[in-house]
Motif scaffolding. Structure first.
Motif, mmCIF file in Angstrom:
data_model
loop_
_atom_site.group_PDB
_atom_site.id
_atom_site.type_symbol
_atom_site.label_atom_id
_atom_site.label_comp_id
_atom_site.label_asym_id
_atom_site.label_seq_id
_atom_site.Cartn_x
_atom_site.Cartn_y
_atom_site.Cartn_z
ATOM 1 N N ASP A 453 0.841 -1.195 0.000
ATOM 2 C CA ASP A 453 0.000 0.000 0.000
ATOM 3 C C ASP A 453 0.880 1.251 0.000
ATOM 4 O O ASP A 453 1.182 1.837 1.045
ATOM 5 N N ARG A 454 1.313 1.681 -1.182
ATOM 6 C CA ARG A 454 2.214 2.821 -1.316
ATOM 7 C C ARG A 454 1.710 3.754 -2.416
ATOM 8 O O ARG A 454 1.074 3.318 -3.376
ATOM 9 N N SER A 455 2.042 5.015 -2.269
ATOM 10 C CA SER A 455 1.657 5.992 -3.297
ATOM 11 C C SER A 455 2.512 5.845 -4.550
ATOM 12 O O SER A 455 2.072 6.165 -5.657
#
Length: 530
Positions: A453-455
Motif C-alpha cells: 500500500d504505497r503511493s
C-alpha cells in the motif's frame, strides 16, 4: 553483513567507455557488490537502461554473478589478486560460526566477534591495496575522468565506489542496506542505542536494562572496528590521492541520496534523514507461471500445499548431519518440498522433496499452493516472503540473517530455530507450528498488505531520485551539516562543559560572597556583644 560481495581489484584488463543508446541520456558509472547485492543492483540497472541511460559497470575478473557482457551495460573488468575471497570462504566461516554457537553465550560472543573482525581486516586490507594500484595507474584514471560520467551509483558495503565518486568529483547515489560494519542508519542518522538494536545482537526495539548494556557493548565494538580496523588500510591511499583531512566516513556522509533497501513494515522505527529514500522490496513482483515440470510437481501436493526452502547465494550447503535432520523432517510431512540444494544427496530424503540447484524463488513464493518458506534470512528472500504473504521458518546462518528473521518473528510472521544444535524433532515441530497455526500466515498477509500500500512503487522511487540527482547535479541541500561537526560538538559536549563551568563559577562566586557576608555579619555581632 557488508563483506558478502566480490571485490573489484587491481588493474584494468579491458575497458569499454563508449555509451549505448541516445546521446542525450546520462552516463552512469556503477560500482556494485557481488552475490545477493548484485541481484538488487541488476534490477535497477535494467530499469535505468530501459529509460535510455548509458551504464558502465566495474567488476572483478573473478566475479561470481556479474556477467562481463550484457545487453544493458558496458564493462570495466578489473584483475583480481590471487588471494581474493571466493565462495568457499563463507562455507568455512559458517563451519566455524556453528562451532562457536555451541559454546556458552560469552565465549560464543568473543569468538564470533574475533572472526568477524578478522574478516573485516582481511577484506579491507585486500581492497585497499587493490584500490591503491588502481589509483596509481594515471593512464587508467585519466581515461575514467575523460569518460565524463554524470553520476556514480554504488553499493557502499565496500567503499571502492565511494573513492571513485570523490576522485572524479561526481554526484553519488547509494544502493545500500549495510555499510562497512553494520546497518547504514548508524552512519547517516541519529541512532540512540537505548531502543535501536545493533546488527548481530538479536535484540528488538524493546530492550530491558541488561539488553541495553549488551547493545551498548556492540555499539562500542562497532566504533572501535571502524576506527581501528576499517580506516587504517585506506589512510595512505587517502593521503596520496585526496585532499588533506579526507576520511572514509566523511566521504560516505557526502552521498547525495541513500536508496535504502528497507521498509518500516519490516524494520523497527527509528530516526532518518531527508536524503534517504526507502525502497525495500523493490525487487519483488507478481509471480510468473512455473515451468511445466515444476508446476506438475507443485500441483501434485494437492490440498496439503508446498514448502519452499533456500539458503541463498553464499552458502552451498549445511553440515551433513544438519542436512540429514532437515531432510528426515521433510519426509514426515504431507506437503511437498522444493529445496534449492547443492551438495551430497541426503540419505533421509523423502519422495515428497525435490532437490534443485536453482529455482525461480519469487514465482514459487507467489504460487497459491505455497504454505511456508524455510530460509536463512537474507534480505531479498524476506522481502519476497512479505510481498507474497508467506510465513517464514528461519534458519539464520551468518551476518544480519538472524536480525532479519527476528523482525518478522516479533511481528508474529516467522519463527527462528538455532541451526547449530538443530535436531529432526525440533525442526519438525517448528515447521508444523508454522503450517498449522493460522496466526503466522494471517500476520504475514497483513504485513504484505501494508508493504504493497504505497503511493509510488519502490522501483519508481529509486529511479526518480537517481534521475533527480542527475538533473540537479547532486542534492547537497538534503544533506545535514551535522556530519562536519567534531564528535564533541555533535553531542554538544563543548556546550555542556561551558555550562558546567558557568554554573560552577556562579555557585563558587555565590558561595564566596555568602561566606564573606556571613563573616562580616558575625564580626559585627561579636563587636556589639563586646
Amino acid at each position: 553483513m557488508a563483506i558478502n560481495g566480490g571485490i573489484p581489484l587491481v588493474l584494468a584488463c579491458c575497458i569499454w567507455l563508449l555509451p549505448n543508446g541516445c546521446d542525450s541520456s546520462s552516463r552512469i558509472l556503477v560500482v556494485p557488490l557481488d552475490g545477493s547485492h548484485w541481484v538488487n543492483m541488476e534490477i535497477i540497472l535494467k530499469e535505468l537502461h530501459s529509460r535510455g541511460h548509458n551504464l558502465t559497470v566495474m567488476l572483478s575478473a573473478k566475479s561470481w554473478y556479474i556477467p562481463v557482457k550484457s545487453p544493458f551495460y558496458t564493462s570495466i573488468v578489473m584483475k583480481s589478486l590471487e588471494d581474493d575471497i571466493d565462495l568457499t570462504f563463507y562455507d568455512d566461516m559458517l563451519k566455524r560460526n556453528l562451532k562457536y554457537r555451541k559454546m556458552g553465550s560469552f565465549l560464543s560472543f568473543i569468538f564470533q566477534q574475533w572472526d568477524l573482525t578478522s574478516m573485516f581486516a582481511m577484506g579491507h586490507g585486500i581492497l585497499s591495496k587493490a584500490a591503491a594500484e588502481i589509483f596509481d595507474d594515471q593512464v587508467f584514471m585519466a581515461q575514467l575522468r575523460d569518460a565524463k560520467y554524470d553520476l556514480v551509483l554504488t553499493d557502499p558495503g565496500l567503499p571502492i565506489g565511494v573513492l571513485f565518486a570523490h576522485y572524479l568529483n561526481l554526484p553519488m547515489v547509494f544502493n545500500v542496506r549495510w555499510i562497512n560494519i553494520g546497518d547504514s542508519h548508524f552512519t547517516f542518522a541519529p541512532s540512540p542505542v537505548s531502543y535501536i538494536p545493533l546488527t548481530l545482537t538479536g535484540l528488538s526495539d524493546r530492550m530491558n536494562f541488561q539488553q541495553r548494556i549488551v547493545n551498548m557493548i556492540y555499539y562500542i565494538i562497532s566504533v572501535l572496528q571502524q576506527h581501528l580496523v576499517l580506516d587504517p588500510p585506506y589512510r595512505e591511499l587517502l593521503e596520496r590521492h585526496f585532499p588533506p583531512g579526507s576520511s572514509m566516513l566523511s566521504m560516505q556522509h557526502a552521498a547525495d541520496i541513500w536508496l535504502l533497501r528497507a521498509d518500516f513494515v519490516f524494520e523497527f522505527p527509528r530516526p532518518t534523514m531527508p536524503n534517504v529514500v526507502y525502497v525495500g522490496g523493490f525487487q519483488c513482483k507478481p509471480s510468473k507461471p512455473l515451468s511445466a515440470e515444476l508446476e506438475e510437481f507443485v500441483q501434485g501436493s494437492g490440498e496439503h500445499g508446498l514448502i519452499v526452502m533456500s539458503l541463498g547465494t553464499l552458502i552451498s550447503s549445511l553440515p551433513q548431519e544438519i542436512t540429514e535432520a532437515i531432510a528426515a523432517a521433510f519426509a514426515e510431512l504431507p506437503q511437498r518440498v522444493v529445496w534449492r540444494y547443492i551438495g551430497v544427496r541426503p540419505s533421509t530424503l523423502g519422495n515428497n522433496t525435490l532437490l534443485v540447484e536453482w529455482f525461480p524463488q519469487n514465482d514459487l513464493l507467489g504460487h497459491p499452493k505455497t504454505k511456508a518458506f524455510v530460509a536463512h534470512g537474507g534480505t531479498n528472500g524476506m522481502y519476497e516472503a512479505v510481498y507474497h504473504g508467506i510465513p517464514v521458518l528461519g534458519l539464520p546462518l551468518l551476518f544480519d540473517q538472524y536480525d532479519n528473521v527476528l523482525r518478522l518473528q516479533v511481528r508474529g510472521a516467522a519463527r527462528v530455530v538455532e541451526v547449530a544444535t538443530l535436531t529432526k524433532d525440533e525442526f519438525l515441530d517448528a515447521l508444523r507450528d508454522i503450517l498449522e497455526n493460522p496466526s503466522y500466515r494471517n500476520n504475514m498477509q497483513r504485513l504484505s498488505r501494508l508493504h504493497r500500500d504505497r503511493s509510488m512503487s519502490p522501483m519508481d522511487s529509486a529511479i526518480f531520485w537517481i534521475e533527480y540527482v542527475i538533473r540537479h547535479k547532486g542534492a547537497p541541500h538534503l544533506r545535514t551539516e551535522a556530519y562536519k561537526l567534531p564528535w564533541y560538538s555533535y553531542h554538544s559536549l563543548d556546550v555542556a562543559a561551558l555550562l558546567l563551568v558557568l554554573i560552577g563559577t556562579s555557585l563558587w562566586v555565590s558561595f564566596t560572597v555568602c561566606r564573606i557576608l556571613c563573616c562580616k555579619f558575625s564580626s559585627k555581632k561579636k563587636q556589639k556583644q563586646n
